[in-house]
Scaffold this motif. Structure first.
Motif, PDB file in Angstrom:
ATOM      1  N   GLN A 135      12.358   1.175  -5.401  1.00 50.52           N
ATOM      2  CA  GLN A 135      11.995   2.642  -5.014  1.00 50.52           C
ATOM      3  C   GLN A 135      10.980   3.074  -6.440  1.00 50.52           C
ATOM      4  OE1 GLN A 135      13.194   4.756  -2.648  1.00 50.52           O
ATOM      5  NE2 GLN A 135      11.813   6.456  -3.697  1.00 50.52           N
ATOM      6  N   VAL A 136      11.415   2.430  -7.561  1.00 52.61           N
ATOM      7  CA  VAL A 136      10.574   2.742  -8.580  1.00 52.61           C
ATOM      8  C   VAL A 136       9.307   1.997  -8.856  1.00 52.61           C
ATOM      9  CG1 VAL A 136      10.645   2.934 -11.418  1.00 52.61           C
ATOM     10  CG2 VAL A 136      12.708   3.281  -9.951  1.00 52.61           C
ATOM     11  N   PHE A 138       7.507   0.857  -6.379  1.00 52.48           N
ATOM     12  CA  PHE A 138       6.168   1.424  -5.596  1.00 52.48           C
ATOM     13  C   PHE A 138       5.739   2.448  -5.739  1.00 52.48           C
ATOM     14  CE2 PHE A 138       7.480  -2.573  -3.357  1.00 52.48           C
ATOM     15  CZ  PHE A 138       6.598  -2.669  -2.402  1.00 52.48           C
ATOM     16  N   GLU A 139       6.329   3.606  -6.607  1.00 52.03           N
ATOM     17  CA  GLU A 139       5.749   4.735  -7.184  1.00 52.03           C
ATOM     18  C   GLU A 139       4.441   4.465  -7.648  1.00 52.03           C
ATOM     19  OE1 GLU A 139       8.650   6.863  -9.255  1.00 52.03           O
ATOM     20  OE2 GLU A 139      10.020   7.139  -7.605  1.00 52.03           O
ATOM     21  N   GLN A 140       4.518   3.167  -8.716  1.00 52.50           N
ATOM     22  CA  GLN A 140       3.381   2.870  -9.207  1.00 52.50           C
ATOM     23  C   GLN A 140       2.115   2.148  -8.392  1.00 52.50           C
ATOM     24  OE1 GLN A 140       3.265   2.407 -12.949  1.00 52.50           O
ATOM     25  NE2 GLN A 140       5.160   3.663 -13.008  1.00 52.50           N
ATOM     26  N   VAL A 142       1.963   2.311  -4.584  1.00 49.89           N
ATOM     27  CA  VAL A 142       1.527   3.027  -3.393  1.00 49.89           C
ATOM     28  C   VAL A 142       0.094   3.689  -3.571  1.00 49.89           C
ATOM     29  CG1 VAL A 142       2.120   4.637  -1.625  1.00 49.89           C
ATOM     30  CG2 VAL A 142       3.722   3.167  -2.511  1.00 49.89           C
ATOM     31  N   PRO A 143      -0.037   4.374  -4.673  1.00 50.92           N
ATOM     32  CA  PRO A 143      -1.179   5.015  -4.478  1.00 50.92           C
ATOM     33  C   PRO A 143      -2.397   4.314  -5.145  1.00 50.92           C
ATOM     34  CG  PRO A 143       0.344   6.022  -6.210  1.00 50.92           C
ATOM     35  CD  PRO A 143       0.762   4.966  -5.702  1.00 50.92           C
ATOM     36  N   TYR A 148      -5.770   4.382   0.177  1.00 55.12           N
ATOM     37  CA  TYR A 148      -5.682   5.540  -0.760  1.00 55.12           C
ATOM     38  C   TYR A 148      -6.674   5.593  -1.823  1.00 55.12           C
ATOM     39  CZ  TYR A 148      -1.364   5.503   1.821  1.00 55.12           C
ATOM     40  OH  TYR A 148      -0.151   5.629   2.598  1.00 55.12           O
ATOM     41  N   LYS A 181       9.004   1.727   1.633  1.00 54.57           N
ATOM     42  CA  LYS A 181       8.728   2.602   0.343  1.00 54.57           C
ATOM     43  C   LYS A 181       7.175   2.800   0.119  1.00 54.57           C
ATOM     44  CE  LYS A 181      12.950   1.852  -1.491  1.00 54.57           C
ATOM     45  NZ  LYS A 181      13.427   1.646  -0.371  1.00 54.57           N
ATOM     46  N   GLY A 182       6.511   2.333   0.956  1.00 53.86           N
ATOM     47  CA  GLY A 182       5.157   3.074   1.171  1.00 53.86           C
ATOM     48  C   GLY A 182       3.975   1.911   1.334  1.00 53.86           C
ATOM     49  N   CYS A 183       4.297   0.757   1.368  1.00 56.92           N
ATOM     50  CA  CYS A 183       3.247  -0.427   1.662  1.00 56.92           C
ATOM     51  C   CYS A 183       2.547  -0.063   2.944  1.00 56.92           C
ATOM     52  CB  CYS A 183       4.135  -1.648   1.647  1.00 56.92           C
ATOM     53  SG  CYS A 183       2.665  -3.111   1.778  1.00 56.92           S
TER      54      CYS A 183
END
Length: 584
Positions: A135-136, A138-140, A142-143, A148, A181-183
């Motif tokens: 959770q933490v 993938f915040e790094q 994903v963008p 993106y 988580k956004g991959c």
């Protein structure tokens, strides 16, 4: 505005619908000081690579449960951004387990506080921890995916799982977490091509299989193509072009550049490559892992790997040989190196102070009482050393002394006099000795040499003394535990006494006018760990094959610098030497 891209895996690797050849090199940001990231990446590009690959070690990003670190050497987003500035694509391997000859394969040691913990399988408490970490993390990440405007083109699910288990439910759970988580880039797996490894470690409906190997690439690619039913690109995710060293090895492992270059030529004719390693770097601190087959094989501080770039960042004949092969496939770009790196001999430095561990123990650690011995993890300690202390009574013959379920290396003291040192297979072996004093204190200093990072022994990595200490056939009770992670080296009290032959801290100070790379020659010293201006440089051990510790210039400062050696064998010198000559 950043350009949005799409990377896909079809019959080939496709970037925006166009076929691309992946020529990648492994470079671990967590094994290189941040000031040198750009230099190493520039040299990667200059060899002809268009991609950089890195693992992501969970244990440095979540050193304590719920406490996250993405700063300094662990600023993965900054590392990826520098790669993008250099027009490099990025392959990320963010699985909970990485192997990598890294402590516990990247798993955080605090997992082992749970006595029921099962790792790398569909065990709900383990998966819950992974989910909270992802959770933490993938915040790094994903963008920074290509979709993106970032450089990340692929992410890997787990790592060489086929050499550990075949729990497909677990593999699917990890893959689905990454997607949730956004991959959005393609998922891949990587496994050895031998035995059942490809079958065990693959989830082909979610992730594309690749192989890890160092030779016979044509034969292994043939097996991979058959496994993929003749579809998709062929990629070696880890092309082993060197190897790592363990303490006690006869010599530094090397591989000649000619055979490796020929294998590379074979790969590039039909497929895609990621060099493991392009640049190995250093296992700073207590982060070197270990292997365990017949005996414990802890890895050295150097992770040079006989890679195209040395541990200290110099190009090698292997670099030039690979560059030549790559030039036959693609145009080599012109790269201007932006970082001037110089090696300097600072010379001989005399010892300023030294103090025995027993004398400064109370300034470093507060004792924790328990009726029975507790392993490190139960005391919320991950790495370093731990000292166990108890009163074993009157003078008498001790005929049966044993450590039960202990890891990895122990110094046994009676009234602060060394009785014996026991390592690995010696730990449970029975000892006998005579107690001659009216009252007797037993101290046992246990060292965590690095948790095993590969194979089924990973389930047995609680450090210190788990079950207990047997004295004349019975378990001894009433213990004081002194955790010594040595993350507070500034608290060593050098005003206290030093005793010959004891585990001790040795302090050196020297002035620096020009900041450059240097090497600490530890020949003449026994075993221990070195600190430079409070930074844990890593372990040293007289048995080799490593004889010097690399000190990157950015760890030094203008003016007064300090080196502290914690040495456990009582083998020391009155001086150290800082040389500009790397290697042995």
């Amino acid at each position: 505005m950043k350009k949005m891209n799409e990377f896909a895996i079809k019959d080939e690797f496709l970037l925006n619908g166009e076929t691309v050849k992946i020529i990648s090199g492994a470079l671990h940001y967590f094994r290189v000081v941040p000031e040198y990231w750009r230099d190493r990446l520039e040299k990667l590009k200059a060899m002809g690579c268009n991609t950089v690959e890195t693992y992501v070690p969970w244990n440095v990003h979540e050193p304590k449960k719920g406490m996250f670190n993405f700063k300094g050497m662990y600023n993965i987003a900054e590392f990826i951004s520098i790669a993008q500035e250099l027009d490099l694509w990025v392959i990320i391997r963010p699985s909970p387990y990485i192997c990598a000859e890294w402590e516990f394969g990247g798993l955080p040691a605090w997992l082992l506080k749970d006595e029921n913990m099962r790792i790398r399988c569909h065990y709900e408490p383990f998966l819950q921890h992974v989910d909270e970490y992802f959770q933490v993390l993938f915040e790094q990440l994903v963008p920074l995916q290509v979709n993106y405007g970032g450089p990340i083109i692929m992410m890997q699910v787990e790592n060489e799982y086929g050499g550990y288990g075949n729990d497909k439910q677990y593999m699917r759970a990890v893959a689905n977490m990454m997607l949730e988580k956004g991959c959005v880039v393609p998922l891949v797996t990587s496994d050895g091509p031998w035995h059942d490894m490809l079958e065990n470690g693959s989830i082909q409906e979610l992730a594309f299989p690749t192989v890890n190997c160092g030779s016979n690439l044509k034969g292994h690619f043939k097996k991979l193509k058959e496994f993929n039913n003749g579809t998709g690109p062929l990629m070696v995710m880890e092309f082993w072009i060197g190897w790592f060293d363990a303490w006690g090895d006869a010599e530094h492992h090397t591989r000649d550049e000619k055979s490796a270059a020929q294998e590379l030529k074979d790969v590039l004719e039909v497929g895609h490559v990621n060099f493991y390693m392009f640049h190995g770097g250093t296992n700073f601190g207590f982060m070197s892992g270990a292997n365990y087959y017949e005996k414990l094989l802890p890895d050295t501080t150097s992770y040079d790997y006989d890679a195209p770039l040395t541990e200290w960042g110099d190009t090698t004949p292997k670099y030039e040989a690979f560059k030549q092969v790559i030039s036959e496939t693609t145009k080599i770009p012109e790269v201007a190196f932006s970082t001037e790196i110089i090696k300097k001999e600072y010379g001989e430095v005399q010892c300023k102070n030294r103090v025995s561990l027993f004398e400064t123990l109370d300034s470093l650690s507060e004792p924790i009482y328990s009726d029975y011995t507790l392993p490190m993890e139960k005391l919320d300690q991950n790495y370093g050393y731990i000292l166990y202390r108890t009163n074993i009574g009157k003078k008498r013959k001790i005929e049966d002394f044993r450590l039960v379920n202990a890891n990895d290396r122990a110094h046994v003291y009676i009234n602060q006099e060394l009785k014996c040192t026991k390592y690995d297979l010696e730990l449970p072996v029975q000892e006998s000795f005579e107690l001659t004093a009216e009252e007797n204190t037993l101290d046992i200093l246990v060292e965590n040499m690095g948790r095993v990072n590969y194979s089924i022994k990973m389930e047995e990595q609680r450090k210190g003394i788990k079950n207990g200490v047997v004295i004349n056939g019975a378990y001894q009770s009433e213990w004081q535990h002194y955790p010594l992670p040595l993350d507070n080296i500034d608290q060593v009290d050098f005003s206290k006494e030093f005793k010959e032959g004891s585990a001790a801290f040795h302090q050196f100070q020297f002035e620096v006018e020009e900041i450059h790379d240097t090497f600490l020659d530890f020949q003449g010293w026994g075993k221990g760990v070195a600190f430079v201006n409070g930074f844990n440089l890593g372990r040293f051990w007289k048995i080799g094959p490593q004889k010097k510790l690399y000190i990157p210039g950015p760890l030094l400062k203008k003016g007064l610098n300090e080196i502290i050696l914690f040495e456990t064998e009582g083998i020391y010198q009155d001086k150290i030497y800082l040389t500009d000559k790397p290697g042995s």
